[in-house]
Write a protein that holds these residues in place. Structure first.
Motif, PDB file in Angstrom:
ATOM      1  N   LEU A  81       0.824  -1.210   0.000  1.00 30.83           N
ATOM      2  CA  LEU A  81       0.000   0.000   0.000  1.00 30.83           C
ATOM      3  C   LEU A  81       0.858   1.261   0.000  1.00 30.83           C
ATOM      4  O   LEU A  81       0.437   2.300  -0.532  1.00 30.83           O
ATOM      5  N   ILE A  82       2.046   1.209   0.592  1.00 27.56           N
ATOM      6  CA  ILE A  82       2.924   2.380   0.588  1.00 27.56           C
ATOM      7  C   ILE A  82       3.336   2.737  -0.838  1.00 27.56           C
ATOM      8  O   ILE A  82       3.401   3.916  -1.202  1.00 27.56           O
ATOM      9  N   ASP A  83       3.607   1.734  -1.649  1.00 25.78           N
ATOM     10  CA  ASP A  83       4.005   1.979  -3.043  1.00 25.78           C
ATOM     11  C   ASP A  83       3.355   0.903  -3.902  1.00 25.78           C
ATOM     12  O   ASP A  83       3.904  -0.178  -4.116  1.00 25.78           O
ATOM     13  N   VAL A  84       2.159   1.190  -4.409  1.00 21.06           N
ATOM     14  CA  VAL A  84       1.390   0.182  -5.150  1.00 21.06           C
ATOM     15  C   VAL A  84       1.987  -0.087  -6.523  1.00 21.06           C
ATOM     16  O   VAL A  84       1.660  -1.102  -7.153  1.00 21.06           O
ATOM     17  N   THR A  85       2.843   0.804  -7.028  1.00 23.31           N
ATOM     18  CA  THR A  85       3.443   0.583  -8.343  1.00 23.31           C
ATOM     19  C   THR A  85       4.685  -0.298  -8.282  1.00 23.31           C
ATOM     20  O   THR A  85       5.218  -0.681  -9.317  1.00 23.31           O
ATOM     21  N   ARG A  86       5.160  -0.607  -7.107  1.00 23.27           N
ATOM     22  CA  ARG A  86       6.395  -1.375  -6.991  1.00 23.27           C
ATOM     23  C   ARG A  86       6.186  -2.840  -7.357  1.00 23.27           C
ATOM     24  O   ARG A  86       7.018  -3.436  -8.041  1.00 23.27           O
ATOM     25  N   PHE A  87       5.083  -3.428  -6.907  1.00 21.34           N
ATOM     26  CA  PHE A  87       4.843  -4.856  -7.129  1.00 21.34           C
ATOM     27  C   PHE A  87       3.806  -5.016  -8.229  1.00 21.34           C
ATOM     28  O   PHE A  87       2.606  -4.968  -7.970  1.00 21.34           O
ATOM     29  N   ARG A  88       4.277  -5.169  -9.441  1.00 22.89           N
ATOM     30  CA  ARG A  88       3.411  -5.440 -10.572  1.00 22.89           C
ATOM     31  C   ARG A  88       3.590  -6.888 -10.984  1.00 22.89           C
ATOM     32  O   ARG A  88       4.344  -7.636 -10.378  1.00 22.89           O
ATOM     33  N   TYR A  89       2.877  -7.298 -11.985  1.00 23.36           N
ATOM     34  CA  TYR A  89       3.023  -8.669 -12.454  1.00 23.36           C
ATOM     35  C   TYR A  89       4.419  -8.842 -13.029  1.00 23.36           C
ATOM     36  O   TYR A  89       4.960  -7.928 -13.627  1.00 23.36           O
ATOM     37  N   PRO A  90       5.077  -9.986 -12.818  1.00 19.62           N
ATOM     38  CA  PRO A  90       4.514 -11.269 -12.368  1.00 19.62           C
ATOM     39  C   PRO A  90       4.483 -11.493 -10.863  1.00 19.62           C
ATOM     40  O   PRO A  90       4.045 -12.553 -10.424  1.00 19.62           O
ATOM     41  N   GLU A  91       4.959 -10.531 -10.020  1.00 16.52           N
ATOM     42  CA  GLU A  91       4.971 -10.788  -8.583  1.00 16.52           C
ATOM     43  C   GLU A  91       3.756 -10.253  -7.846  1.00 16.52           C
ATOM     44  O   GLU A  91       3.648 -10.416  -6.629  1.00 16.52           O
ATOM     45  N   ARG A  92       2.820  -9.622  -8.542  1.00 20.06           N
ATOM     46  CA  ARG A  92       1.633  -9.071  -7.878  1.00 20.06           C
ATOM     47  C   ARG A  92       0.818 -10.131  -7.130  1.00 20.06           C
ATOM     48  O   ARG A  92       0.264  -9.848  -6.063  1.00 20.06           O
ATOM     49  N   PRO A  93       0.673 -11.383  -7.638  1.00 19.38           N
ATOM     50  CA  PRO A  93      -0.086 -12.390  -6.875  1.00 19.38           C
ATOM     51  C   PRO A  93       0.425 -12.628  -5.463  1.00 19.38           C
ATOM     52  O   PRO A  93      -0.337 -13.092  -4.607  1.00 19.38           O
ATOM     53  N   ILE A  94       1.701 -12.336  -5.188  1.00 24.61           N
ATOM     54  CA  ILE A  94       2.208 -12.516  -3.827  1.00 24.61           C
ATOM     55  C   ILE A  94       1.449 -11.625  -2.859  1.00 24.61           C
ATOM     56  O   ILE A  94       1.197 -12.007  -1.704  1.00 24.61           O
ATOM     57  N   ILE A  95       1.045 -10.441  -3.300  1.00 23.48           N
ATOM     58  CA  ILE A  95       0.312  -9.521  -2.433  1.00 23.48           C
ATOM     59  C   ILE A  95      -1.058 -10.096  -2.087  1.00 23.48           C
ATOM     60  O   ILE A  95      -1.479 -10.087  -0.922  1.00 23.48           O
ATOM     61  N   PHE A  96      -1.768 -10.607  -3.092  1.00 25.60           N
ATOM     62  CA  PHE A  96      -3.087 -11.198  -2.825  1.00 25.60           C
ATOM     63  C   PHE A  96      -2.964 -12.475  -1.994  1.00 25.60           C
ATOM     64  O   PHE A  96      -3.835 -12.781  -1.169  1.00 25.60           O
ATOM     65  N   TYR A  97      -1.893 -13.210  -2.229  1.00 24.79           N
ATOM     66  CA  TYR A  97      -1.605 -14.387  -1.397  1.00 24.79           C
ATOM     67  C   TYR A  97      -1.424 -13.970   0.061  1.00 24.79           C
ATOM     68  O   TYR A  97      -1.943 -14.620   0.980  1.00 24.79           O
ATOM     69  N   ALA A  98      -0.705 -12.862   0.288  1.00 19.69           N
ATOM     70  CA  ALA A  98      -0.515 -12.367   1.654  1.00 19.69           C
ATOM     71  C   ALA A  98      -1.833 -11.907   2.257  1.00 19.69           C
ATOM     72  O   ALA A  98      -2.093 -12.127   3.447  1.00 19.69           O
ATOM     73  N   VAL A  99      -2.694 -11.274   1.454  1.00 21.90           N
ATOM     74  CA  VAL A  99      -3.997 -10.826   1.963  1.00 21.90           C
ATOM     75  C   VAL A  99      -4.827 -12.021   2.431  1.00 21.90           C
ATOM     76  O   VAL A  99      -5.500 -11.964   3.470  1.00 21.90           O
ATOM     77  N   CYS A 100      -4.775 -13.108   1.671  1.00 20.11           N
ATOM     78  CA  CYS A 100      -5.530 -14.308   2.053  1.00 20.11           C
ATOM     79  C   CYS A 100      -5.087 -14.812   3.425  1.00 20.11           C
ATOM     80  O   CYS A 100      -5.925 -15.148   4.277  1.00 20.11           O
ATOM     81  N   TYR A 101      -3.789 -14.843   3.648  1.00 19.91           N
ATOM     82  CA  TYR A 101      -3.312 -15.377   4.922  1.00 19.91           C
ATOM     83  C   TYR A 101      -3.388 -14.354   6.050  1.00 19.91           C
ATOM     84  O   TYR A 101      -3.272 -14.731   7.217  1.00 19.91           O
ATOM     85  N   VAL A 102      -3.593 -13.090   5.723  1.00 20.87           N
ATOM     86  CA  VAL A 102      -3.974 -12.133   6.766  1.00 20.87           C
ATOM     87  C   VAL A 102      -5.310 -12.544   7.375  1.00 20.87           C
ATOM     88  O   VAL A 102      -5.486 -12.571   8.607  1.00 20.87           O
ATOM     89  N   MET A 103      -6.257 -12.893   6.514  1.00 23.97           N
ATOM     90  CA  MET A 103      -7.582 -13.299   6.997  1.00 23.97           C
ATOM     91  C   MET A 103      -7.537 -14.654   7.708  1.00 23.97           C
ATOM     92  O   MET A 103      -8.207 -14.854   8.723  1.00 23.97           O
ATOM     93  N   VAL A 104      -6.740 -15.585   7.186  1.00 26.88           N
ATOM     94  CA  VAL A 104      -6.638 -16.903   7.826  1.00 26.88           C
ATOM     95  C   VAL A 104      -6.068 -16.777   9.234  1.00 26.88           C
ATOM     96  O   VAL A 104      -6.608 -17.334  10.206  1.00 26.88           O
ATOM     97  N   SER A 105      -4.979 -16.041   9.367  1.00 24.67           N
ATOM     98  CA  SER A 105      -4.368 -15.879  10.690  1.00 24.67           C
ATOM     99  C   SER A 105      -5.270 -15.075  11.622  1.00 24.67           C
ATOM    100  O   SER A 105      -5.298 -15.327  12.838  1.00 24.67           O
ATOM    101  N   LEU A 106      -6.036 -14.142  11.074  1.00 25.61           N
ATOM    102  CA  LEU A 106      -6.963 -13.371  11.908  1.00 25.61           C
ATOM    103  C   LEU A 106      -8.058 -14.270  12.483  1.00 25.61           C
ATOM    104  O   LEU A 106      -8.425 -14.135  13.660  1.00 25.61           O
ATOM    105  N   VAL A 107      -8.571 -15.198  11.692  1.00 21.62           N
ATOM    106  CA  VAL A 107      -9.602 -16.127  12.177  1.00 21.62           C
ATOM    107  C   VAL A 107      -9.034 -17.016  13.283  1.00 21.62           C
ATOM    108  O   VAL A 107      -9.682 -17.236  14.319  1.00 21.62           O
ATOM    109  N   PHE A 108      -7.826 -17.520  13.102  1.00 25.60           N
ATOM    110  CA  PHE A 108      -7.226 -18.361  14.142  1.00 25.60           C
ATOM    111  C   PHE A 108      -6.964 -17.556  15.419  1.00 25.60           C
ATOM    112  O   PHE A 108      -7.100 -18.089  16.528  1.00 25.60           O
TER     113      PHE A 108
END
Length: 617
Positions: free
Chosen positions: A158-185
């Motif tokens: 979020l600090i620099d949204v232009t830094r992580f573009r494809y092909p590494e952009r999916p890592i950000i969404f992957y991290a968002v998913c596990y933010v929610m998983v760890s929050l539930v636990f």
């Protein structure tokens, strides 16, 4: 058959079979084989008339070989204590009978060990309270660590949204998913078993049981978030391997891959959503008394097999295949195509990062899959062992001829929960760099970078020379790289046109130094016309100040452009350095051009000033 009175022994035989005499708990008295045989022989013909066969579980050879009326005399003796072996003897397999304490309302649709309207004891049927407390605190600590790591990754994005573009952009969404998983636990750790378990009901003689289905709204919400984002995280990892494959093998650029972003999002969020809705419709939700969350496959082996193991295994198979193909392609580029030392190091560094990140994801995921398979294999043995240990406490029939007993190890469950959360932490290793530290420092001090440049991994992937180009090139000819849709270095937008014009002419001798021989003249007429254009733009009311200002600008431009010739990013510095002859000729050319430049002011300047300017250049 009883109402037709086909045999005088049939009623007593059935009573002895389904309601045997039980003077001591665990010691059953079965009818003699002779009673069974007489009832069968006398009723056999009548049963054939009605088309009814003698049941298999009533075969007479299963009963003791004696010829005494039922109940026998020894069955009614209560004075002597039976031996331990006699009290443990079970004559037949009655299956699992749901105890009164574990029964639930019929309309809830609960199932436990094949019995309807029954639920497992809560919080756990395998572990003691002390073990449960340790496991909960362990899960809480690991969930906080995973939440911190994945949240840091997302905030860095979020600090620099232009830094992580494809092909590494999916890592950000992957991290968002596990933010929610760890929050539930983490919420499950705080709430303990208040969401995963049904409350105790002493009035109805009911103990605390595991919640099932969607009637518990909080449990349903926990399940939806946990299962959806767990599956989505797995799909995003597969998409990450797909984008790496597209960038490494067919050499797709960042913009080309980004055009498929809508398709990536549709698959990554759509498939887990469809699976989640299907499980809600099938009412497969189960509470987890250990972690305090709700998931599937904890007691239902079929749900575990088809909705957890199958998607995980499929995603791993696809992702690993694409990952290996991409790594082989990059390694082939590194081995067969001569790259500059700097780009060679960047390519190796990127391959190492990609490999380490994949190993850090796959190792925990394989461990989780292994734990699920182990649990799937030994679940029935654990349940039989639990039933044998608790049948007397719950006043239910004990299992028949138990050949193997086993209890799950606490370490197994600890590893499973650890790996379910640790699998989200590798995302922080991808963003962890000096650049991230500088960005956070700038953000915390209220400064924002205007241009973040191009990520190193995209630069390496998109600037690989083609195989055909390397094979068809002439010997000793440098390889020309093609950028496939993205810039490879940030270009300053604040450089003046005068600066660029001067730099153009200063670079001219360098461009003609190698290859075909050319004149080392700096084209004073071209420089003259450029200077005239810029001098007219900068003309002010005071002609004298205009001339002086223009001369100062020329000085600054020439002096400012010289260091760029030796800059490591210069396209000429990587080929060879400028020899002394080129330098002296460049100085003579600029010395000759300088007087011409200065004459375009409204007043002339003396030759000494021009000579001084040329010497400085």
């Amino acid at each position: 058959m009883v109402n037709l009175v086909c045999s005088a022994d049939l009623r007593m035989f059935l009573c002895a079979l389904y309601a045997p005499v039980c003077t001591e708990y665990g010691r059953l008295s079965m009818p003699c084989r002779s009673i069974c045989q007489r009832a069968k022989d006398e009723c056999h013909k009548l049963m054939e008339i009605f088309g009814v066969a003698w049941p298999d579980d009533m075969e007479c050879n299963r009963f003791p070989d004696c010829d005494e009326p039922y109940p026998r005399a020894e069955d009614l003796l209560t004075g002597s204590e039976p031996t331990d072996q006699a009290s443990m003897t079970v004559q037949r397999d009655y299956g699992f009978w749901c105890p009164r304490e574990l029964k639930v309302d019929p309309d809830l649709g609960y199932t436990f060990m094949g019995r309807k309207d029954c639920s497992a004891p809560c919080p756990s049927m395998f572990f003691s309270q002390q073990e449960l407390t340790f496991m909960r605190y362990f899960i809480g600590v690991v969930s906080v660590a995973c939440l911190s790591a994945t949240l840091f990754t997302f905030l860095t994005f979020l600090i620099d949204v232009t830094r992580f573009r494809y092909p590494e952009r999916p890592i950000i969404f992957y991290a968002v998913c596990y933010v929610m998983v760890s929050l539930v636990f983490f919420l499950g750790f705080l709430l303990e078993d208040r969401v995963a378990c049904n409350a105790v009901s002493p009035a109805q003689f009911r103990a605390s049981t595991i919640t099932q289905g969607s009637h518990n709204k909080a449990c349903t919400l926990f399940f939806m978030v946990l299962y959806f984002f767990t599956m989505a995280g797995s799909v995003w990892w597969v998409i990450l391997t797909i984008t790496w494959f597209l960038a490494a093998v067919p050499k797709w650029g960042s913009e080309a891959i980004e055009k498929k972003a809508l398709l990536f999002h549709a698959v990554a969020w759509g498939l887990p959503g469809a699976l989640t809705v299907s499980l809600l419709a099938l009412n497969k939700i189960e509470g987890d008394g250990i972690s305090g969350v709700c998931f599937i496959g904890l007691y239902d082996i079929d749900a575990l097999r088809w909705f957890v193991l199958a998607p995980f295994c499929f995603n791993v198979a696809v992702g690993v295949s694409l990952l290996l193909v991409g790594i082989v392609a990059l390694n082939r580029v590194r081995m067969e195509i001569p790259l500059e030392k700097e780009n060679q190091a960047k390519l190796v560094k990127f391959m190492i990062r990609m490999g380490v990140f994949s190993v850090l994801y796959l190792a925990p995921l394989f461990t989780v899959i292994g734990c699920y398979i182990y649990e799937h294999t030994y679940r029935s043995i654990w349940e039989t062992t639990w039933m044998e240990e608790n049948c007397r406490r719950y006043h239910i029939p004990c299992p028949y001829k138990v050949e193997q007993t086993s209890k799950p190890a606490m370490v197994l469950f600890l590893i499973k929960y650890l790996m379910m959360l640790v699998v989200g932490i590798p995302s922080v290793f991808w963003v962890g760099s000096k650049k991230t530290c500088f960005e956070w420092a700038s953000f915390l001090h209220g400064r924002r970078r205007k241009d973040s440049g191009v990520n190193e991994s995209r630069q390496v992937l998109q600037e690989q020379p083609d195989f055909a180009q390397s094979l068809l090139r002439e010997p000793n000819t440098p390889i020309i790289r093609k950028s496939r849709g993205t810039s490879t270095q940030g270009t300053s937008t604040h450089a003046s046109s005068t600066h660029l014009a001067a730099l153009d002419d200063l670079d001219e001798p360098i461009r003609t130094h190698h290859g075909h021989p050319a004149s080392t003249r700096s084209k004073p007429s071209s420089l003259h016309s450029k200077a005239s254009y810029h001098g007219s733009l900068r003309r002010t009311r005071d002609d004298r100040s205009d001339s002086l200002a223009y001369r100062g600008t020329l000085d600054r431009n020439i002096h400012g452009s010289m260091p760029r010739l030796d800059h490591p990013l210069s396209t000429h510095s990587s080929l060879h350095k400028i020899d002394s002859h080129s330098k002296h000729s460049s100085q003579r050319d600029i010395s000759e051009a300088s007087p011409t430049l200065i004459t375009h002011g409204t007043i002339g300047s003396d030759g000494r000033a021009a000579e001084k300017d040329g010497t400085s250049a």
